[in-house]
Scaffold this active site. Structure first.
Site, PDB file in Angstrom:
ATOM      1  N   ASP A 160       0.843  -1.199   0.000  1.00 24.62           N
ATOM      2  CA  ASP A 160       0.000   0.000   0.000  1.00 24.62           C
ATOM      3  C   ASP A 160       0.884   1.257   0.000  1.00 24.62           C
ATOM      4  O   ASP A 160       0.595   2.231  -0.702  1.00 24.62           O
ATOM      5  CB  ASP A 160      -0.910  -0.011   1.239  1.00 24.62           C
ATOM      6  CG  ASP A 160      -1.586  -1.356   1.402  1.00 24.62           C
ATOM      7  OD1 ASP A 160      -2.496  -1.664   0.633  1.00 24.62           O
ATOM      8  OD2 ASP A 160      -1.174  -2.134   2.298  1.00 24.62           O
ATOM      9  N   HIS A 188      -4.584  -3.351   6.425  1.00 29.13           N
ATOM     10  CA  HIS A 188      -4.390  -3.630   4.984  1.00 29.13           C
ATOM     11  C   HIS A 188      -5.752  -4.047   4.428  1.00 29.13           C
ATOM     12  O   HIS A 188      -6.060  -5.225   4.282  1.00 29.13           O
ATOM     13  CB  HIS A 188      -3.347  -4.733   4.787  1.00 29.13           C
ATOM     14  CG  HIS A 188      -3.233  -5.171   3.350  1.00 29.13           C
ATOM     15  ND1 HIS A 188      -2.832  -4.331   2.338  1.00 29.13           N
ATOM     16  CD2 HIS A 188      -3.498  -6.354   2.745  1.00 29.13           C
ATOM     17  CE1 HIS A 188      -2.840  -4.979   1.188  1.00 29.13           C
ATOM     18  NE2 HIS A 188      -3.239  -6.207   1.401  1.00 29.13           N
TER      19      HIS A 188
HETATM   20  P1  NAD Z   1      -1.858 -18.573  -4.113  1.00 30.07           P
HETATM   21  O1  NAD Z   1      -3.182 -19.227  -3.943  1.00 30.07           O
HETATM   22  O2  NAD Z   1      -1.257 -18.479  -5.466  1.00 30.07           O
HETATM   23  O3  NAD Z   1      -0.793 -19.299  -3.178  1.00 30.07           O
HETATM   24  C1  NAD Z   1      -1.052 -19.579  -1.852  1.00 30.07           C
HETATM   25  C2  NAD Z   1      -0.269 -20.811  -1.509  1.00 30.07           C
HETATM   26  O4  NAD Z   1      -0.394 -21.042  -0.109  1.00 30.07           O
HETATM   27  C3  NAD Z   1      -0.776 -22.072  -2.224  1.00 30.07           C
HETATM   28  O5  NAD Z   1       0.299 -22.685  -2.930  1.00 30.07           O
HETATM   29  C4  NAD Z   1      -1.288 -22.960  -1.088  1.00 30.07           C
HETATM   30  O6  NAD Z   1      -1.077 -24.339  -1.315  1.00 30.07           O
HETATM   31  C5  NAD Z   1      -0.438 -22.453   0.082  1.00 30.07           C
HETATM   32  N1  NAD Z   1      -0.989 -22.750   1.395  1.00 30.07           N
HETATM   33  C6  NAD Z   1      -2.284 -22.802   1.780  1.00 30.07           C
HETATM   34  N2  NAD Z   1      -2.372 -23.158   3.075  1.00 30.07           N
HETATM   35  C7  NAD Z   1      -1.118 -23.313   3.520  1.00 30.07           C
HETATM   36  C8  NAD Z   1      -0.557 -23.697   4.770  1.00 30.07           C
HETATM   37  N3  NAD Z   1      -1.326 -23.990   5.825  1.00 30.07           N
HETATM   38  N4  NAD Z   1       0.783 -23.766   4.868  1.00 30.07           N
HETATM   39  C9  NAD Z   1       1.574 -23.505   3.811  1.00 30.07           C
HETATM   40  N5  NAD Z   1       1.110 -23.156   2.592  1.00 30.07           N
HETATM   41  C10 NAD Z   1      -0.223 -23.058   2.459  1.00 30.07           C
HETATM   42  O7  NAD Z   1      -1.968 -17.124  -3.430  1.00 30.07           O
HETATM   43  P2  NAD Z   1      -0.976 -15.879  -3.596  1.00 30.07           P
HETATM   44  O8  NAD Z   1      -1.415 -15.053  -4.749  1.00 30.07           O
HETATM   45  O9  NAD Z   1       0.442 -16.346  -3.508  1.00 30.07           O
HETATM   46  O10 NAD Z   1      -1.372 -15.064  -2.273  1.00 30.07           O
HETATM   47  C11 NAD Z   1      -1.093 -15.566  -0.988  1.00 30.07           C
HETATM   48  C12 NAD Z   1      -1.729 -14.675   0.072  1.00 30.07           C
HETATM   49  O11 NAD Z   1      -1.169 -13.371   0.048  1.00 30.07           O
HETATM   50  C13 NAD Z   1      -3.239 -14.465  -0.120  1.00 30.07           C
HETATM   51  O12 NAD Z   1      -3.895 -14.515   1.142  1.00 30.07           O
HETATM   52  C14 NAD Z   1      -3.325 -13.063  -0.685  1.00 30.07           C
HETATM   53  O13 NAD Z   1      -4.566 -12.441  -0.453  1.00 30.07           O
HETATM   54  C15 NAD Z   1      -2.207 -12.399   0.086  1.00 30.07           C
HETATM   55  N6  NAD Z   1      -1.705 -11.135  -0.457  1.00 30.07           N
HETATM   56  C16 NAD Z   1      -1.362 -10.178   0.453  1.00 30.07           C
HETATM   57  C17 NAD Z   1      -0.849  -8.966   0.006  1.00 30.07           C
HETATM   58  C18 NAD Z   1      -0.467  -7.896   0.985  1.00 30.07           C
HETATM   59  O14 NAD Z   1      -0.112  -6.791   0.561  1.00 30.07           O
HETATM   60  N7  NAD Z   1      -0.492  -8.117   2.296  1.00 30.07           N
HETATM   61  C19 NAD Z   1      -0.698  -8.738  -1.352  1.00 30.07           C
HETATM   62  C20 NAD Z   1      -1.055  -9.745  -2.248  1.00 30.07           C
HETATM   63  C21 NAD Z   1      -1.561 -10.950  -1.783  1.00 30.07           C
HETATM   64  C1  LMR Z   2      -3.462  -6.625  -2.527  1.00 31.52           C
HETATM   65  O1  LMR Z   2      -3.530  -5.612  -1.853  1.00 31.52           O
HETATM   66  O2  LMR Z   2      -3.218  -6.614  -3.748  1.00 31.52           O
HETATM   67  C2  LMR Z   2      -3.661  -7.967  -1.846  1.00 31.52           C
HETATM   68  O3  LMR Z   2      -3.985  -7.796  -0.501  1.00 31.52           O
HETATM   69  C3  LMR Z   2      -4.602  -8.864  -2.551  1.00 31.52           C
HETATM   70  C4  LMR Z   2      -6.030  -8.423  -2.370  1.00 31.52           C
HETATM   71  O4  LMR Z   2      -6.852  -9.259  -1.956  1.00 31.52           O
HETATM   72  O5  LMR Z   2      -6.326  -7.265  -2.637  1.00 31.52           O
END
Ligand code: NAD
Ligand code: LMR
Length: 330
Positions: A160, A188
């Site tokens: 962000d 967030h």
């Molecule tokens: P994705 O679905 O591509 O990958 C998630 C992975 O986590 C999968 O491979 C899954 O098998 C694994 N997983 C699920 N449960 C698990 C566990 N208990 N232990 C270990 N691994 C586990 O998702 P992504 O696009 O990589 O996103 C991951 C997370 O990050 C999501 O919750 C998404 O919303 C979040 N995210 C946060 C931000 C931020 O700014 N904070 C930004 C983008 C995404």
């Molecule tokens: C983001 O900010 O891009 C991530 O937290 C993914 C989402 O769910 O928006």
């Protein structure tokens, strides 16, 4: 090159963010070219085969800073002795969902991971939560790890922060390097408050440089706060490369410190600063020195900013109540 590798755990390593993040870590982006890194990668059992493929690709890069890679589905084995834990693994939201809708599905991941870190991580472990809803997941992990100091847990609001810098840079046609002291306050989520009143552009107050309260309220704040949803809408999947890059920025600055005359946004355990209730994981302006963050003190908060911060903090309190009800806090 120093001889002792830094042990870095990444969960959800076979996911989309993992696919960008691992290669940045392995190539030295966190600790520089002279510090070897040992990667410890956690996945759920069905994703281990895909993860083996990612490890083949890591091998094929022949990164000089990558000393070894271990993978597994048991948090206690994977987290053994880790200095940094990057908790990414969680389900992403889909179109039309808010991040808080993931609380029940994802919250359950972070209690056992907090317990495992408490048991086996290195004494100096620092835990960064990227998986959503990141702030409350960090709270869950922290509360299940009573022997790890609370200040070693943080959630990612650096994405962000970077988005806010980028939007301001476009608005004023200035390079991002001219912008300092950006702050994201709160959660967030769509209630977050990106603050231009304390940011600077070329040494000048950013809100004054913009000189357009309507743009600030009706364009800047909603664009930053809803950027994640806009990316999901456009890409059909949530942000991944930018999330990985922000995770690298966050962990690198936590490990190596923030530059003089600037600060970054991190969601950390509140000590009551700026009226944020103690113990909530909320985003603040922080500086980092010797691996320890401090909340920037003494900023004047006007009524507009107060209202925005309070609204986001109220949402964090609601999330805390919800996970308490789910029995996820230790
Ligand atoms: P994705 O679905 O591509 O990958 C998630 C992975 O986590 C999968 O491979 C899954 O098998 C694994 N997983 C699920 N449960 C698990 C566990 N208990 N232990 C270990 N691994 C586990 O998702 P992504 O696009 O990589 O996103 C991951 C997370 O990050 C999501 O919750 C998404 O919303 C979040 N995210 C946060 C931000 C931020 O700014 N904070 C930004 C983008 C995404
Ligand atoms: C983001 O900010 O891009 C991530 O937290 C993914 C989402 O769910 O928006």
């Amino acid at each position: 090159m120093s001889t002792t590798p830094v042990k870095v755990a990444v969960t959800g390593a076979a996911g989309q963010i993992g696919y960008s993040l691992l290669f940045r870590i392995a190539s030295g982006s966190l600790f520089g070219p002279d510090t070897p890194v040992e990667l410890r990668l956690l996945e759920i059992t069905p994703a281990l085969k895909a993860l083996e493929g990612v490890v083949m690709e890591l091998d094929d890069c022949a990164f000089p800073t990558l000393s070894s890679v271990e993978i597994g589905d048991d948090p206690e084995q994977v987290f053994d002795g880790v200095n940094h834990a990057l908790l990414v693994g969680a389900r992403p939201r889909g179109p039309g969902m808010e991040r808080g809708d993931l609380l029940e599905a994802n919250g359950g991941i972070f209690a056992p991971q907090g317990k495992a870190l408490n048991k086996v991580a290195a004494d100096d472990v620092r835990v960064t939560v990227t998986g959503n809803p990141a702030n409350t997941n960090a709270l869950i992990a922290m509360s299940n790890a009573p022997d790890i100091p609370a200040e070693r847990f943080a959630a990612l609001t650096r994405l962000d922060h970077n988005r806010a810098i980028s939007q301001l840079s476009s608005k004023l046609s200035v390079p991002v390097t001219e912008i300092r002291k950006m702050t994201i306050w709160g959660n967030h989520s769509a209630t977050q408050y990106p603050d231009l009143f304390h940011a600077e552009v070329g040494g000048r107050n950013a809100a004054e440089a913009v000189g357009d309260q309507q743009w600030l309220e009706e364009t800047f704040i909603p664009t930053v706060a809803k950027r994640g949803a806009a990316i999901i809408e456009a890409r059909g999947a949530s942000s991944a490369a930018s999330a990985a890059s922000a995770t690298v920025d966050h962990v690198r600055d936590w490990a190596q410190g923030t530059p003089d005359g600037d600060w970054v946004s991190m969601s950390v355990c509140s000590d009551g600063s700026y009226g944020v209730p103690e113990g909530l994981i909320s985003s603040f302006p922080v500086t980092v020195s010797d691996g320890a963050w401090s909340i920037v003190q003494g900023l004047e908060i006007d009524d507009f900013s107060r209202g925005r911060i309070d609204a986001s903090v109220a949402e964090l309190e609601e999330e805390r109540t919800a996970v308490t009800g789910l029995g996820l806090l230790g």
